[in-house]
Design a protein around this motif. Structure first.
Motif, PDB file in Angstrom:
ATOM      1  N   VAL A 136       0.849  -1.202   0.000  1.00  0.00           N
ATOM      2  CA  VAL A 136       0.000   0.000   0.000  1.00  0.00           C
ATOM      3  C   VAL A 136       0.882   1.249   0.000  1.00  0.00           C
ATOM      4  O   VAL A 136       0.624   2.198  -0.752  1.00  0.00           O
ATOM      5  CB  VAL A 136      -0.979   0.000   1.193  1.00  0.00           C
ATOM      6  CG1 VAL A 136      -1.693   1.347   1.311  1.00  0.00           C
ATOM      7  CG2 VAL A 136      -1.987  -1.126   1.055  1.00  0.00           C
ATOM      8  N   GLN A 137       1.919   1.250   0.821  1.00  0.00           N
ATOM      9  CA  GLN A 137       2.839   2.396   0.869  1.00  0.00           C
ATOM     10  C   GLN A 137       3.428   2.675  -0.519  1.00  0.00           C
ATOM     11  O   GLN A 137       3.511   3.825  -0.943  1.00  0.00           O
ATOM     12  CB  GLN A 137       3.989   2.126   1.847  1.00  0.00           C
ATOM     13  CG  GLN A 137       3.624   2.300   3.290  1.00  0.00           C
ATOM     14  CD  GLN A 137       3.416   3.749   3.651  1.00  0.00           C
ATOM     15  OE1 GLN A 137       2.290   4.231   3.662  1.00  0.00           O
ATOM     16  NE2 GLN A 137       4.475   4.456   3.942  1.00  0.00           N
ATOM     17  N   THR A 138       3.854   1.634  -1.190  1.00  0.00           N
ATOM     18  CA  THR A 138       4.457   1.780  -2.517  1.00  0.00           C
ATOM     19  C   THR A 138       3.459   2.379  -3.502  1.00  0.00           C
ATOM     20  O   THR A 138       3.787   3.308  -4.246  1.00  0.00           O
ATOM     21  CB  THR A 138       4.960   0.413  -3.027  1.00  0.00           C
ATOM     22  OG1 THR A 138       5.932  -0.080  -2.100  1.00  0.00           O
ATOM     23  CG2 THR A 138       5.566   0.515  -4.412  1.00  0.00           C
TER      24      THR A 138
ATOM     25  N   LYS B 169       0.957   6.934  -6.415  1.00  0.00           N
ATOM     26  CA  LYS B 169      -0.251   7.741  -6.635  1.00  0.00           C
ATOM     27  C   LYS B 169       0.026   9.221  -6.385  1.00  0.00           C
ATOM     28  O   LYS B 169      -0.418  10.083  -7.147  1.00  0.00           O
ATOM     29  CB  LYS B 169      -1.370   7.247  -5.723  1.00  0.00           C
ATOM     30  CG  LYS B 169      -2.659   8.023  -5.853  1.00  0.00           C
ATOM     31  CD  LYS B 169      -3.683   7.515  -4.852  1.00  0.00           C
ATOM     32  CE  LYS B 169      -4.909   8.405  -4.814  1.00  0.00           C
ATOM     33  NZ  LYS B 169      -5.809   8.051  -3.713  1.00  0.00           N
ATOM     34  N   LEU B 170       0.764   9.520  -5.325  1.00  0.00           N
ATOM     35  CA  LEU B 170       1.074  10.916  -5.015  1.00  0.00           C
ATOM     36  C   LEU B 170       1.927  11.548  -6.115  1.00  0.00           C
ATOM     37  O   LEU B 170       1.654  12.666  -6.560  1.00  0.00           O
ATOM     38  CB  LEU B 170       1.773  11.010  -3.662  1.00  0.00           C
ATOM     39  CG  LEU B 170       2.084  12.419  -3.166  1.00  0.00           C
ATOM     40  CD1 LEU B 170       0.829  13.268  -3.084  1.00  0.00           C
ATOM     41  CD2 LEU B 170       2.786  12.356  -1.820  1.00  0.00           C
ATOM     42  N   ASN B 171       2.937  10.814  -6.572  1.00  0.00           N
ATOM     43  CA  ASN B 171       3.779  11.336  -7.654  1.00  0.00           C
ATOM     44  C   ASN B 171       2.972  11.547  -8.935  1.00  0.00           C
ATOM     45  O   ASN B 171       3.133  12.555  -9.619  1.00  0.00           O
ATOM     46  CB  ASN B 171       4.956  10.387  -7.928  1.00  0.00           C
ATOM     47  CG  ASN B 171       5.993  10.442  -6.842  1.00  0.00           C
ATOM     48  OD1 ASN B 171       6.179  11.445  -6.175  1.00  0.00           O
ATOM     49  ND2 ASN B 171       6.693   9.332  -6.642  1.00  0.00           N
TER      50      ASN B 171
ATOM     51  N   LEU C  97      -0.134  14.933 -12.823  1.00  0.00           N
ATOM     52  CA  LEU C  97      -1.414  15.341 -13.408  1.00  0.00           C
ATOM     53  C   LEU C  97      -1.688  16.819 -13.188  1.00  0.00           C
ATOM     54  O   LEU C  97      -2.115  17.532 -14.109  1.00  0.00           O
ATOM     55  CB  LEU C  97      -2.556  14.538 -12.787  1.00  0.00           C
ATOM     56  CG  LEU C  97      -2.985  13.275 -13.482  1.00  0.00           C
ATOM     57  CD1 LEU C  97      -4.016  12.532 -12.645  1.00  0.00           C
ATOM     58  CD2 LEU C  97      -3.534  13.560 -14.854  1.00  0.00           C
ATOM     59  N   GLN C  98      -1.435  17.275 -11.975  1.00  0.00           N
ATOM     60  CA  GLN C  98      -1.692  18.683 -11.693  1.00  0.00           C
ATOM     61  C   GLN C  98      -0.756  19.584 -12.482  1.00  0.00           C
ATOM     62  O   GLN C  98      -1.179  20.638 -12.965  1.00  0.00           O
ATOM     63  CB  GLN C  98      -1.600  18.944 -10.192  1.00  0.00           C
ATOM     64  CG  GLN C  98      -2.768  18.325  -9.445  1.00  0.00           C
ATOM     65  CD  GLN C  98      -2.779  18.647  -7.973  1.00  0.00           C
ATOM     66  OE1 GLN C  98      -1.846  19.209  -7.427  1.00  0.00           O
ATOM     67  NE2 GLN C  98      -3.861  18.268  -7.312  1.00  0.00           N
ATOM     68  N   LEU C  99       0.481  19.174 -12.647  1.00  0.00           N
ATOM     69  CA  LEU C  99       1.409  19.966 -13.465  1.00  0.00           C
ATOM     70  C   LEU C  99       0.960  20.008 -14.929  1.00  0.00           C
ATOM     71  O   LEU C  99       1.027  21.061 -15.570  1.00  0.00           O
ATOM     72  CB  LEU C  99       2.827  19.406 -13.368  1.00  0.00           C
ATOM     73  CG  LEU C  99       3.537  19.641 -12.042  1.00  0.00           C
ATOM     74  CD1 LEU C  99       4.861  18.875 -12.004  1.00  0.00           C
ATOM     75  CD2 LEU C  99       3.771  21.128 -11.813  1.00  0.00           C
TER      76      LEU C  99
ATOM     77  N   ARG D 155      -2.636   5.627 -14.995  1.00  0.00           N
ATOM     78  CA  ARG D 155      -1.720   5.126 -13.966  1.00  0.00           C
ATOM     79  C   ARG D 155      -2.225   5.460 -12.556  1.00  0.00           C
ATOM     80  O   ARG D 155      -2.065   4.661 -11.638  1.00  0.00           O
ATOM     81  CB  ARG D 155      -0.320   5.663 -14.211  1.00  0.00           C
ATOM     82  CG  ARG D 155       0.305   5.032 -15.477  1.00  0.00           C
ATOM     83  CD  ARG D 155       1.681   5.536 -15.784  1.00  0.00           C
ATOM     84  NE  ARG D 155       2.599   5.181 -14.706  1.00  0.00           N
ATOM     85  CZ  ARG D 155       3.733   5.806 -14.471  1.00  0.00           C
ATOM     86  NH1 ARG D 155       4.116   6.825 -15.235  1.00  0.00           N
ATOM     87  NH2 ARG D 155       4.526   5.435 -13.478  1.00  0.00           N
ATOM     88  N   VAL D 156      -2.838   6.634 -12.382  1.00  0.00           N
ATOM     89  CA  VAL D 156      -3.433   6.966 -11.078  1.00  0.00           C
ATOM     90  C   VAL D 156      -4.566   5.983 -10.772  1.00  0.00           C
ATOM     91  O   VAL D 156      -4.669   5.456  -9.667  1.00  0.00           O
ATOM     92  CB  VAL D 156      -3.948   8.424 -11.030  1.00  0.00           C
ATOM     93  CG1 VAL D 156      -4.841   8.652  -9.819  1.00  0.00           C
ATOM     94  CG2 VAL D 156      -2.795   9.406 -11.023  1.00  0.00           C
ATOM     95  N   GLN D 157      -5.394   5.724 -11.778  1.00  0.00           N
ATOM     96  CA  GLN D 157      -6.499   4.779 -11.589  1.00  0.00           C
ATOM     97  C   GLN D 157      -5.981   3.381 -11.249  1.00  0.00           C
ATOM     98  O   GLN D 157      -6.548   2.696 -10.389  1.00  0.00           O
ATOM     99  CB  GLN D 157      -7.381   4.735 -12.840  1.00  0.00           C
ATOM    100  CG  GLN D 157      -8.182   6.001 -13.041  1.00  0.00           C
ATOM    101  CD  GLN D 157      -8.866   6.073 -14.397  1.00  0.00           C
ATOM    102  OE1 GLN D 157      -8.484   5.399 -15.341  1.00  0.00           O
ATOM    103  NE2 GLN D 157      -9.882   6.922 -14.481  1.00  0.00           N
ATOM    104  N   ASP D 158      -4.894   2.955 -11.896  1.00  0.00           N
ATOM    105  CA  ASP D 158      -4.295   1.656 -11.587  1.00  0.00           C
ATOM    106  C   ASP D 158      -3.803   1.612 -10.142  1.00  0.00           C
ATOM    107  O   ASP D 158      -3.981   0.606  -9.440  1.00  0.00           O
ATOM    108  CB  ASP D 158      -3.126   1.346 -12.543  1.00  0.00           C
ATOM    109  CG  ASP D 158      -3.577   1.048 -13.958  1.00  0.00           C
ATOM    110  OD1 ASP D 158      -4.788   0.838 -14.188  1.00  0.00           O
ATOM    111  OD2 ASP D 158      -2.701   1.033 -14.855  1.00  0.00           O
ATOM    112  N   SER D 159      -3.176   2.694  -9.690  1.00  0.00           N
ATOM    113  CA  SER D 159      -2.704   2.758  -8.304  1.00  0.00           C
ATOM    114  C   SER D 159      -3.863   2.701  -7.324  1.00  0.00           C
ATOM    115  O   SER D 159      -3.802   1.979  -6.317  1.00  0.00           O
ATOM    116  CB  SER D 159      -1.890   4.037  -8.069  1.00  0.00           C
ATOM    117  OG  SER D 159      -0.673   3.980  -8.743  1.00  0.00           O
ATOM    118  N   VAL D 160      -4.917   3.435  -7.618  1.00  0.00           N
ATOM    119  CA  VAL D 160      -6.094   3.445  -6.745  1.00  0.00           C
ATOM    120  C   VAL D 160      -6.719   2.049  -6.681  1.00  0.00           C
ATOM    121  O   VAL D 160      -7.080   1.568  -5.597  1.00  0.00           O
ATOM    122  CB  VAL D 160      -7.122   4.497  -7.218  1.00  0.00           C
ATOM    123  CG1 VAL D 160      -8.457   4.337  -6.499  1.00  0.00           C
ATOM    124  CG2 VAL D 160      -6.580   5.901  -7.022  1.00  0.00           C
TER     125      VAL D 160
END
Length: 190
Positions: free
Chosen positions: A107-109, A114-116, A121-123, A165-170
């Protein structure tokens, strides 16, 4: 007869210790789920703050967003530190639950990834599509239009890939959290 009583009390102590260990494991897993809830709330604040920032583009909105980023970063750091502590407990001799330690590590990984990706995405969204930027003059050659179209296409590809990739992490995080919930249910059933 006295010796039989000693043996019986030793067995009772062993059973009691095993019961406490299970309760403690459940409590630690519930604590972990609470930490994950805090992370989810921090992401919600970050999304809302970013949306407000993108709507206004003012210097005060940017300042507020930078402060929010600092606060959210601190919250994520605190959450990570707490999860690492739980992981170390599960690795220790009192719990000896390598499976749960690995689950928390996974989960940590995924949370780090996800944070990165959220920052990426925001950039990308902050930079915007190249064609959305104002043109300095109306005289545009065909070559410039082609470059612009290629830049827009690459932007769209990058944005879609980051979202995927964010969706995959989630999805991976949610699957691991479901495993934690199953473990809690199994321990409580014992």
């Amino acid at each position: 007869m006295e010796e039989f009583g000693k043996k019986l009390s030793i067995r009772d102590d062993g059973e009691e210790a095993a019961k406490k260990k299970k309760v403690s494991t459940v409590e630690l897993l519930r604590e972990f789920l609470g930490i994950q809830q805090r992370r989810a709330e921090a992401y919600a604040k970050l999304r809302m703050g970013f949306a407000r920032y993108m709507e206004s583009w003012s210097s005060s909105a940017e300042s507020a967003y930078q402060k929010l980023c600092g606060d959210v970063t601190q919250e994520f750091s605190d959450c990570s530190r707490q999860v690492l502590h739980l992981e170390s407990l599960f690795l220790g001799p009192h719990y000896d639950r390598l499976d749960l330690a690995h689950l928390l590590r996974a989960v940590q990984t995924h949370e780090k990834q996800k944070l990165n990706l959220t920052a990426t995405l925001q950039l990308l969204k902050k930079a915007g599509r190249p064609w959305e930027k104002p043109m300095e003059h109306q005289c545009v050659r065909l070559h410039e239009i082609t470059e612009e179209a290629e830049a827009n296409a690459q932007y769209d590809i990058d944005l879609k890939e980051a979202i995927r990739r964010v969706q995959d992490s989630v999805t991976a995080i949610n699957e691991h959290l479901e495993q934690v919930r199953y473990e809690i249910a199994a321990l409580e059933a014992d």
